[in-house]
Design a protein around this motif. Structure first.
Motif, mmCIF file in Angstrom:
data_model
loop_
_atom_site.group_PDB
_atom_site.id
_atom_site.type_symbol
_atom_site.label_atom_id
_atom_site.label_comp_id
_atom_site.label_asym_id
_atom_site.label_seq_id
_atom_site.Cartn_x
_atom_site.Cartn_y
_atom_site.Cartn_z
ATOM 1 N N CYS A 22 0.804 -1.225 0.000
ATOM 2 C CA CYS A 22 0.000 0.000 0.000
ATOM 3 C C CYS A 22 0.838 1.276 0.000
ATOM 4 O O CYS A 22 0.341 2.352 0.336
ATOM 5 C CB CYS A 22 -0.992 0.014 1.171
ATOM 6 S SG CYS A 22 -2.181 -1.344 1.125
ATOM 7 N N ARG A 23 2.079 1.186 -0.404
ATOM 8 C CA ARG A 23 2.927 2.386 -0.533
ATOM 9 C C ARG A 23 3.027 2.715 -2.020
ATOM 10 O O ARG A 23 3.475 1.883 -2.809
ATOM 11 C CB ARG A 23 4.306 2.140 0.052
ATOM 12 C CG ARG A 23 4.235 1.983 1.563
ATOM 13 C CD ARG A 23 5.587 2.134 2.171
ATOM 14 N NE ARG A 23 5.504 1.933 3.613
ATOM 15 C CZ ARG A 23 6.102 2.702 4.489
ATOM 16 N NH1 ARG A 23 6.811 3.730 4.099
ATOM 17 N NH2 ARG A 23 6.000 2.457 5.775
ATOM 18 N N ILE A 126 -7.394 5.933 -0.552
ATOM 19 C CA ILE A 126 -7.049 5.654 0.848
ATOM 20 C C ILE A 126 -8.326 5.304 1.601
ATOM 21 O O ILE A 126 -9.199 6.154 1.798
ATOM 22 C CB ILE A 126 -6.324 6.849 1.491
ATOM 23 C CG1 ILE A 126 -5.057 7.156 0.699
ATOM 24 C CG2 ILE A 126 -6.011 6.562 2.956
ATOM 25 C CD1 ILE A 126 -4.379 8.453 1.075
ATOM 26 N N GLY A 170 0.303 0.349 -4.073
ATOM 27 C CA GLY A 170 -0.084 1.555 -3.358
ATOM 28 C C GLY A 170 -1.116 2.428 -4.042
ATOM 29 O O GLY A 170 -1.359 3.547 -3.583
ATOM 30 N N ASP A 173 -4.810 1.987 -0.537
ATOM 31 C CA ASP A 173 -4.294 1.758 0.810
ATOM 32 C C ASP A 173 -5.393 1.095 1.619
ATOM 33 O O ASP A 173 -6.387 1.733 1.973
ATOM 34 C CB ASP A 173 -3.850 3.066 1.475
ATOM 35 C CG ASP A 173 -3.241 2.844 2.855
ATOM 36 O OD1 ASP A 173 -3.357 1.721 3.406
ATOM 37 O OD2 ASP A 173 -2.647 3.798 3.389
ATOM 38 N N HIS A 182 -0.846 2.653 7.915
ATOM 39 C CA HIS A 182 -1.864 3.339 7.113
ATOM 40 C C HIS A 182 -1.304 4.710 6.734
ATOM 41 O O HIS A 182 -0.565 5.332 7.511
ATOM 42 C CB HIS A 182 -3.155 3.479 7.924
ATOM 43 C CG HIS A 182 -4.287 4.069 7.161
ATOM 44 N ND1 HIS A 182 -4.442 5.432 6.999
ATOM 45 C CD2 HIS A 182 -5.318 3.491 6.502
ATOM 46 C CE1 HIS A 182 -5.529 5.663 6.279
ATOM 47 N NE2 HIS A 182 -6.073 4.504 5.968
ATOM 48 N N THR A 183 -1.648 5.197 5.569
ATOM 49 C CA THR A 183 -1.127 6.475 5.076
ATOM 50 C C THR A 183 -1.246 7.593 6.120
ATOM 51 O O THR A 183 -0.301 8.325 6.339
ATOM 52 C CB THR A 183 -1.837 6.883 3.769
ATOM 53 O OG1 THR A 183 -1.606 5.872 2.789
ATOM 54 C CG2 THR A 183 -1.336 8.211 3.259
#
Length: 190
Positions: A22-23, A126, A170, A173, A182-183
């Motif tokens: 998730c990046r 996100i 990513g 997310d 998490h972001t």
């Protein structure tokens, strides 16, 4: 903070969760690597695929697109017999056809990343899930990208695989909202 439960204490899975999942990524080689690995996962666990990641990197020359696109049937058979990759012939052949599809995209887009990220106007989706059970296995976005990729000759890119791929690179997310990775939380941790 409560971390995502899916790594289940496995060191390799935990490192992937903490450092990659998730990046947002735009590197073409990395995107192609994750596309390949997510396709290889179909019907298997991510833990199995991650354990074979180094073998995939060796077999496919660190996912060099030109190398992968030029592989012959004999080369693919040798990879199947020689390297510690998933032995499914269709999944192995998909590496070549997907590399060729990525190359063909360049007639229309500057890169594979430009093609993918155009679906979200360069911004990740996100989410703020509270439990693992809330995380979907596909989304309208993954259905659309899957459909478009299939039209362009990509293989092993169904909506579920594509959703996992979007998480991996990513574009989505899906860390739990309470996860330190998490972001929203990472901004403070990084």
């Amino acid at each position: 903070m409560t971390q995502c439960a899916w790594p289940k204490g496995d060191k390799q899975m935990q490192a992937y969760h903490d450092e990659e999942w998730c990046r947002p990524k735009h590197d073409e080689r990395y995107l192609f690597e994750l596309l390949t690995l997510e396709g290889a996962q179909a019907g298997l666990s991510w833990q199995i695929v991650l354990s074979k990641r180094d073998s995939y990197r060796q077999a496919f020359h660190d996912f060099d697109l030109d190398y992968c696109a030029a592989l012959t049937d004999k080369d693919l058979e040798t990879i199947k017999e020689t390297y510690g990759v998933i032995k499914h012939a269709g999944k192995i052949k998909s590496v070549r056809s997907n590399a060729q599809a990525v190359q063909a995209l360049k007639a229309e887009y500057a890169s594979f990343a430009d093609f993918l990220w155009s679906y979200t106007d360069e911004k990740p989706v996100i989410n703020d899930w509270q439990t693992d059970a809330q995380i979907p296995v596909q989304s309208p976005l993954s259905v659309q990208i899957s459909k478009d990729m299939k039209k362009r000759g990509f293989k092993f890119v169904g909506p579920v695989t594509t959703y996992s791929f979007l998480q991996a690179i990513g574009m989505v997310d899906d860390h739990l909202g309470s996860c330190p990775f998490h972001t929203a939380n990472r901004k403070f941790a990084d």
